[in-house]
Structure formats: structure tokens, C-alpha cells
Design an enzyme around this catalytic site. Structure first.
Site, PDB file in Angstrom:
ATOM      1  N   THR A  86      74.019  81.124  43.909  1.00  0.00           N
ATOM      2  CA  THR A  86      72.665  80.643  44.213  1.00  0.00           C
ATOM      3  C   THR A  86      72.126  80.013  42.931  1.00  0.00           C
ATOM      4  OG1 THR A  86      72.320  82.441  45.782  1.00  0.00           O
ATOM      5  CG2 THR A  86      70.361  81.294  44.982  1.00  0.00           C
ATOM      6  N   LYS A 161      68.904  77.810  51.404  1.00  0.00           N
ATOM      7  CA  LYS A 161      68.850  79.188  50.891  1.00  0.00           C
ATOM      8  C   LYS A 161      67.471  79.504  50.300  1.00  0.00           C
ATOM      9  CE  LYS A 161      70.380  82.994  48.674  1.00  0.00           C
ATOM     10  NZ  LYS A 161      70.985  84.171  49.219  1.00  0.00           N
ATOM     11  N   LYS A 236      64.467  85.934  41.273  1.00  0.00           N
ATOM     12  CA  LYS A 236      65.289  84.770  40.894  1.00  0.00           C
ATOM     13  C   LYS A 236      65.163  83.667  41.952  1.00  0.00           C
ATOM     14  CE  LYS A 236      70.013  83.084  40.772  1.00  0.00           C
ATOM     15  NZ  LYS A 236      71.448  83.287  40.870  1.00  0.00           N
TER      16      LYS A 236
END
Ligand code: NAD
Length: 289
Positions: A86, A161, A236
């Protein structure tokens, strides 16, 4: 298939093991981790050379860019770089451009499903890149996951995402603050769950991952808020969505506030290492601020 696998941490190692179990010839590399049951090369470039597909599963975009600079010159022309980390959309697109310039195929394919999904081979992949690259990697998605969604051009996997996780962070906070309000109004948590889980306030955060212990399906709340999905990983992802929003001038005030609250929780309130649903005891313990 000969596969290079770079980044054998909590997610990468079990993904690599599933590929080995399916009969693939995997050569791994990690700067720190040395899993004994995965064949290891001496460098990232060594793991990448001769591979039809090189998978990366790394902590962030800066490390991904550095690793891409190491492995792309070593890869055979026509091979595919499949990044499952990611990272920020910009890094994903830069790495894809670099791969294309060398005659390589590439995909950004971040996952959801966590460590449990990586071990069980039930991850969901959100995939950006060319259709040719997607076709090359499709058999591996079947081994490591249960679902892959083709999202279009390079960077779109990361975009999917972070949009998903921005919704997740905001709905988890909204759910936790509503439970905190219900407590103070004297509304029983079970009654609150029974109403909201079948009314218009329902969400995955409430129905499938209820932040209140003893209510709804089993969730990290029932295990003293051990992750699960750690609050710092949520932070994050919210930082990535805010970074992307700034880059394209998108107005995301709920994502911004969710990021600020998770930053406060992780950095100042002892939330690091706790599940992201531990926002509920955090709200219950606090008055209005
Ligand atoms: P991790 O920290 O356990 O693993 C990362 C690995 O990369 C480490 O073993 C580290 O030593 C290695 N590494 C760092 N720099 C390297 C380099 N230059 N060359 C080779 N190896 C290097 O992290 P993780 O939990 O496995 O997560 C990996 C990625 O997956 C992250 O981008 C994360 O956001 C994403 N992700 C994690 C989860 C989760 O639940 N853990 C869920 C979905 C997505």
C-alpha cells in the site's frame, strides 16, 4: 512459474508460502526477515533476474521506488512487476512509468484482508495497470486471494484502496462516537446494535467488526482490542488518502478529521499496537473536547 518475492514481512512471507505450496518456483529477498522455509537470494536484483513475475510487498512508496530502481534493470524484458504494497498513488505511477520504459509490464495491486487473509490465501486485490499485465498476473491472484478487481490504469489500484480505507476510517469513528453518545444517554449497547445494524446507520464497521465488546460477531473488541487492523496502519492509509486528495485538489473533510483523530490516538494517547476499533474506549473515556 519462476517468481521473485521481495519483502517477506507479516504479509509477504505467507503470500510467498502460498505460491510455493501451489508449485511455483519462488526466490525471496528481504533486508531483515530470513524465513527458513522460503528460498532466499543475496539481493533484490538476484531474486528478480530470470523471474516471469516479481512481487514486491514493502512498507512504503519511498522504499518501493528504491527497490524498483534495483530490480527493473535485472528483470528480463516482458516480465511483470506486481507491487502489492500500500503506497501513494504518485509512487505507484512513477514505478509503472519506469517499468514501461524498460519494456516491463507492471501492476499496482494493494490488498485487503490483512495477515489472516494473506495466510489463508483469501486476500482481495485492487489492481491498476494494463490489461496485458493483469492477464499475466491473474493466476497468482487466484493462489494468494479470493478476489481481484481490475480498476483500470496504473495507480488506480492504490486509488481504490485509499478511497475504501478513507470510508472505513470515517465510519469506524462515526460508529464509535455514536456508541459513546448512546452510553451517556443511557441507551443499552445491545439495543443500539440491534437497531442500527438493521437501520440506515449500518456499515461494515458496525455490522461485521463491531467496536463494542460482547456485541455482534466476534471482533478484535472481544480480544481486548488486539489487532486485527492496527490503528497505526489505519493512520498510514488515511495519510495516503489525504496526500492524494491534496495532490488532485479533492475536498475530503471527513477523511481529514479521521486522519487527525487517528494521529492523536496513535501518537499521543497510547493507541499504537491497538486495533483501530479501540477508538470506542477512547471516546467513552473522554468528554467533549
Ligand atoms: P512488514 O513491515 O511486516 O513487512 C515489510 C517487509 O519489507 C519487512 O520484512 C522489511 O524488512 C522489508 N523491507 C523493507 N525494506 C526493504 C528493502 N529495501 N528490500 C527488501 N525488503 C525490505 O509489513 P506488512 O504488514 O507485511 O505490510 C506490507 C505492505 O502491505 C504495507 O505496504 C502495508 O501497508 C500493506 N498491508 C498490510 C496489511 C496488514 O494487515 N499488515 C494489510 C493490507 C496491506
Amino acid at each position: 512459474m519462476r517468481i521473485g518475492f521481495i519483502g517477506l514481512g507479516n504479509m509477504g512471507a505467507p503470500m510467498a508460502r502460498n505460491l510455493i505450496a501451489a508449485g511455483h518456483d519462488v526466490m525471496g529477498y528481504d533486508t531483515v526477515a530470513r524465513p527458513e522455509d522460503i528460498p532466499l537470494a543475496d539481493s533484490a536484483a538476484d531474486a528478480a533476474k530470470d523471474a516471469a513475475i516479481v512481487i514486491t510487498m514493502l512498507p512504503d512508496g519511498k522504499i518501493l521506488r528504491a527497490v524498483a530502481d534495483d530490480i527493473h534493470p535485472a528483470m528480463v524484458e516482458g516480465a511483470t512487476h506486481l507491487d502489492c504494497s500500500t503506497v501513494d498513488v504518485d509512487s505507484a505511477r512513477t514505478v509503472a512509468d519506469g517499468a514501461g520504459a524498460r519494456g516491463l509490464l507492471s501492476l499496482d495491486a494493494p490488498v485487503s484482508g490483512g495477515i489472516g487473509g494473506a495466510q489463508a490465501g483469501t486476500l482481495t486485490f485492487m489492481v491498476g495497470g494494463t490489461e496485458a499485465a493483469y492477464a499475466a498476473a491473474a493466476p497468482l491472484f487466484d493462489v494468494m486471494g479470493q478476489k481481484a478487481v481490475y480498476c483500470g490504469a496504473s495507480g488506480n489500484g492504490q486509488a481504490a484502496k485509499i478511497c475504501n480505507n478513507m470510508i472505513l476510517g470515517a465510519t469506524m469513528i462515526a460508529t464509535c462516537e455514536a456508541f459513546g453518545l448512546a452510553d451517556k444517554l443511557g441507551l443499552d449497547r445491545q439495543a443500539m446494535f440491534d437497531v442500527v445494524s438493521t437501520s440506515s446507520g449500518y456499515s461494515w464497521s458496525l455490522n461485521a467488526y463491531c467496536p463494542a465488546p460482547g456485541i455482534g460477531p466476534q471482533s478484535p473488541a472481544d480480544n481486548d482490542y488486539k489487532p486485527g487492523f492496527a490503528a497505526e496502519l489505519m493512520l498510514k492509509d488515511l495519510r495516503l488518502s489525504q496526500m492524494a486528495a491534496e495532490a488532485v485538489d479533492a475536498d475530503t473533510p471527513m477523511g481529514q478529521r479521521a486522519m487527525e483523530l487517528y494521529a492523536q490516538f496513535v501518537e499521543d494517547e497510547g493507541g499504537k499496537g491497538r486495533d483501530f476499533s479501540a477508538m470506542l474506549p477512547r471516546f467513552s473515556a473522554k468528554g467533549r473536547s
